[in-house]
Write an enzyme that holds these catalytic residues in place. Structure first.
Site, PDB file in Angstrom:
ATOM      1  N   CYS A   1       0.851  -1.200   0.000  1.00 23.24           N
ATOM      2  CA  CYS A   1       0.000   0.000   0.000  1.00 23.24           C
ATOM      3  C   CYS A   1       0.884   1.246   0.000  1.00 23.24           C
ATOM      4  CB  CYS A   1      -0.942   0.011   1.198  1.00 23.24           C
ATOM      5  SG  CYS A   1      -1.784  -1.543   1.481  1.00 23.24           S
TER       6      CYS A   1
ATOM      7  N   GLY B   1       4.111   6.893  -2.223  1.00 28.36           N
ATOM      8  CA  GLY B   1       5.525   6.582  -2.000  1.00 28.36           C
ATOM      9  C   GLY B   1       6.212   7.399  -0.924  1.00 28.36           C
ATOM     10  N   GLY B   2       5.431   8.120  -0.131  1.00 18.06           N
ATOM     11  CA  GLY B   2       6.031   8.959   0.916  1.00 18.06           C
ATOM     12  C   GLY B   2       6.892   8.160   1.864  1.00 18.06           C
TER      13      GLY B   2
ATOM     14  N   CYS C   1      -4.076   6.010   8.753  1.00 13.46           N
ATOM     15  CA  CYS C   1      -4.342   7.433   8.983  1.00 13.46           C
ATOM     16  C   CYS C   1      -5.792   7.564   9.432  1.00 13.46           C
ATOM     17  CB  CYS C   1      -4.025   8.284   7.752  1.00 13.46           C
ATOM     18  SG  CYS C   1      -4.815   7.746   6.238  1.00 13.46           S
TER      19      CYS C   1
HETATM   20  C1  LIG Z   1      -2.772   5.527   3.011  1.00 12.39           C
HETATM   21  S1  LIG Z   1      -2.466   5.235   1.321  1.00 12.39           S
HETATM   22  C2  LIG Z   1      -0.749   4.857   1.352  1.00 12.39           C
HETATM   23  C3  LIG Z   1       0.163   6.025   1.548  1.00 12.39           C
HETATM   24  C4  LIG Z   1       1.617   5.658   1.304  1.00 12.39           C
HETATM   25  N1  LIG Z   1       2.050   4.558   2.112  1.00 12.39           N
HETATM   26  C5  LIG Z   1       2.547   6.814   1.506  1.00 12.39           C
HETATM   27  O1  LIG Z   1       3.138   6.929   2.567  1.00 12.39           O
HETATM   28  O2  LIG Z   1       2.724   7.627   0.583  1.00 12.39           O
HETATM   29  C6  LIG Z   1      -3.157   3.628   1.140  1.00 12.39           C
HETATM   30  C7  LIG Z   1      -2.883   2.992  -0.193  1.00 12.39           C
HETATM   31  O3  LIG Z   1      -3.388   1.658  -0.133  1.00 12.39           O
HETATM   32  C8  LIG Z   1      -3.717   1.266  -1.453  1.00 12.39           C
HETATM   33  N2  LIG Z   1      -4.558   0.060  -1.344  1.00 12.39           N
HETATM   34  C9  LIG Z   1      -5.883  -0.019  -1.041  1.00 12.39           C
HETATM   35  N3  LIG Z   1      -6.262  -1.301  -0.970  1.00 12.39           N
HETATM   36  C10 LIG Z   1      -5.167  -2.065  -1.224  1.00 12.39           C
HETATM   37  C11 LIG Z   1      -4.918  -3.467  -1.310  1.00 12.39           C
HETATM   38  N4  LIG Z   1      -5.892  -4.376  -1.091  1.00 12.39           N
HETATM   39  N5  LIG Z   1      -3.669  -3.865  -1.633  1.00 12.39           N
HETATM   40  C12 LIG Z   1      -2.685  -2.968  -1.869  1.00 12.39           C
HETATM   41  N6  LIG Z   1      -2.858  -1.632  -1.807  1.00 12.39           N
HETATM   42  C13 LIG Z   1      -4.074  -1.188  -1.483  1.00 12.39           C
HETATM   43  C14 LIG Z   1      -4.373   2.493  -2.048  1.00 12.39           C
HETATM   44  O4  LIG Z   1      -4.313   2.468  -3.451  1.00 12.39           O
HETATM   45  C15 LIG Z   1      -3.536   3.622  -1.403  1.00 12.39           C
HETATM   46  O5  LIG Z   1      -2.544   4.036  -2.295  1.00 12.39           O
END
Ligand SMILES: C[S@@+](CC[C@H](N)C(=O)[O-])C[C@H]1O[C@@H](n2cnc3c(N)ncnc32)[C@H](O)[C@@H]1O
Length: 588
Positions: free
Chosen positions: A382, A386-387, A521
């Protein structure tokens, strides 16, 4: 699922992939917006799932006969991105009076109309605002449209309250946009303190074009009326709750009273701009000197040396060193993921503690991997945009990084960020619930790519696992006020099962002695400690690494909310967003 086109390619450094009313009406609860708000949403998780690809509208378009002139215009490069047939737009929005040509010539380019379209898409179609804005607005208007759309959604109940006080009776459903224009004008007057011409005249003119002189007279009368009694109405409207009742109920039970009001105030205030200084490209001293020379005011965090707040936010591309990768934009509390995990690599015992150990690695120190051998294997599921991936790579540039996300479109931002920062990772489009489909193969590739990355136990190869799980986003409402109107309690329940599945299935691949950081979050216990408690009850090879000392020494006590396990942070004005962290280690 693995997208083989983007999968398993280590990211190369050089790659650039990426109404006349005067009086109050008791019927005002039935105004279009209110009605929509009461509907609730079943789609909270969709915002994190595959982006709305406009599949339906595309296929609708294809199924119609000849391409119309309008379509050709779109194809030949109209700059507005809402790629819909305008005839359909006119029909859907009940703008027949206006017609396609007038819509296109007189209204379509109007930023107030674009903001209204974006707001409608959130309230009616349950789409996220970010995606809507990306699809609707051109660069010229983007700033103002975003300001309006975000602002109206942030203060929606208050603006509706005032609007309904001003309207003798609600607008008919077909005049939906007249109501939105009224809300937009009120937002401009109250929060942007815009001149009457910009706020009143422009909105009234837009309503006139959309619905004719009769409806625009109503909007004009309401706004003139507001200007005569704005202080009293604003004062009175302060009592209105700016979030749905279910959310208020949940949060007020969870967050102690003395912290709750401050949290809500921060939730309804624009987020501050925090940067993370990249020790691979610059030093805190050089970067702050460049900021001084550019006349950009900032404040450094008292404990986290790489965290810096820009006190008067500006376009990040105007900050020195953006293209050179000197910094990344990242919320203060989001930066803790990298700090905690980097620290977890060197800590032996079951608690993260010492402030002195939280140091930005020097260029040299980081390049030498802090003396760790072999090269750690890190999996960041997830990961988009990319942060946290890039933060970890700044700390450990030699680590083998496998970064995944389910959303191929969002992954392009990971590619862009890696390129800008000149970092490498294996990027995979995959579902974190099913690591068996992609993780073993990715590990194989990582090891083939780096002979130092030799895992002893191929069945449990991961040294550090970062699960930044899909969640309600209730900790980042100030950045995404649409969340308030898109989520429902059912979403929380559904998400918590997904979160549990991701955690349980990922855990199998963590090495004995390895660490897993569960991050959300969200401020909801159902998505945080309740998932962890359920997990702990099922596993006999897990220990929780305490973050208490770490938090006590580095974070503002007012940001911390008590939980049974893990670290729950809430958003604060000028400080971090709401986040939850729980660090686990595998014992056997
Ligand atoms: C909170 S954001 C991630 C932020 C990221 N880690 C950062 O620090 O920039 C959650 C991410 O989970 C992804 N996501 C949602 N369901 C998912 C799944 N079943 N498997 C993988 N990624 C998933 C979304 O596309 C989203 O980009």
């Amino acid at each position: 699922m693995i997208d083989n086109k983007t999968s398993f390619k280590p990211h190369r450094k050089s790659e650039t992939s990426p109404s006349s009313g005067k009086t109050n009406s008791k019927n005002n609860q039935t105004s279009p917006n209110k009605k929509q708000l009461n509907k609730g949403s079943q789609q909270g998780y969709k915002s994190h799932a595959r982006p709305a690809q406009k599949k339906t509208s595309n296929s609708n378009r294809q199924s119609r006969e000849k391409p119309s002139k309008i379509k050709q215009d779109f194809n030949s490069g109209l700059s507005y991105g809402l790629k819909q047939d305008l005839q359909q737009v006119v029909k859907d929005l009940d703008l027949r009076r206006l017609g396609v040509n007038q819509l296109k010539e007189q209204v379509w380019h109007n930023p107030r109309f674009q903001a209204a379209l974006a707001i409608k898409a959130v309230l009616e179609d349950k789409k996220t605002l970010t995606l809507n804005l990306d699809g609707i607005i051109d660069d010229v208007n983007k700033g103002f449209v975003a300001e309006l759309a975000y602002g109206v959604l942030r203060y929606l109940p208050q603006l509706n309250y005032i609007a309904n006080k001003l309207l003798a009776k609600p607008f008919e459903a077909r005049c939906y946009f007249a109501h939105l224009c009224l809300l937009g004008a009120l937002y401009q007057l109250i929060y942007l303190r815009q001149a009457e011409h910009a706020a009143v005249y422009e909105n009234v003119e837009l309503v006139k074009r959309l619905y004719g002189a009769g409806v625009s007279t109503v909007v004009n009368a309401c706004l003139r009326n507001f200007l005569r009694q704005d202080d009293e109405l604003i004062e009175e409207s302060q009592k209105v709750l700016l979030m749905p009742n279910w959310l208020h109920k949940e949060l007020s039970q969870r967050v102690p009273e003395q912290q709750y009001q401050a949290m809500v105030q921060a939730m309804n205030t624009k987020a501050p701009l925090w940067l993370r200084i990249n020790p691979q490209k610059t030093t805190v001293q050089s970067f702050t000197q460049a900021l001084n020379e550019a006349g950009i005011a900032y404040a450094l965090h008292e404990h986290l040396p790489q965290a810096l707040c820009i006190t008067s936010p500006l376009d990040v591309k105007l900050i020195p060193g953006y293209n050179q990768g000197w910094f990344s934009v990242q919320d203060l509390h989001a930066q803790l993921a990298g700090v905690i995990l980097a620290q977890a690599l060197v800590e032996e015992n079951n608690s993260l503690s010492l402030e002195a150990k939280i140091q930005a690695p020097t260029n040299k120190g980081a390049a030498s991997n802090n003396g760790l051998q072999p090269v750690p294997l890190i999996v960041d599921t997830c990961c988009s945009p990319g942060g946290k991936t890039t933060h970890l790579l700044e700390m450990y540039p030699q680590a083998q990084m496998i970064a995944t996300d389910i959303d191929a479109q969002r992954l392009t931002r990971v590619h862009d960020n890696l390129s800008r920062l000149e970092q490498q990772a294996q990027i995979i489009c995959a579902d974190a619930r099913y690591p068996e489909q992609w993780l073993p193969k990715a590990v194989e590739i990582a090891m083939a790519h780096d002979s130092q990355c030799r895992q002893q136990n191929l069945e449990q190869p991961v040294d550090l696992m970062l699960l930044d799980i899909p969640c309600s986003g209730t900790g980042v409402i100030r950045r995404h006020p649409d969340i308030k109107w898109l989520r429902s309690m059912q979403d929380i329940e559904r998400l918590s099962q997904i979160q549990y599945d991701i955690l349980t299935n990922s855990w199998q691949y963590v090495a004995v002695g390895g660490k897993l950081l569960y991050v959300s979050c969200s401020i909801m216990g159902q998505e945080n400690e309740q998932v962890i408690q359920r997990f702990l009850a099922q596993q006999n090879n897990v220990a929780v690494v305490s973050l208490d000392n770490f938090a006590e020494q580095n974070l503002d006590a007012q940001a911390i909310v008590p939980t049974s396990v893990g670290l729950q942070l809430i958003n604060q004005i000028e400080r971090g967003d709401g986040f939850y962290y729980c660090l686990l280690t595998k014992t056997a």
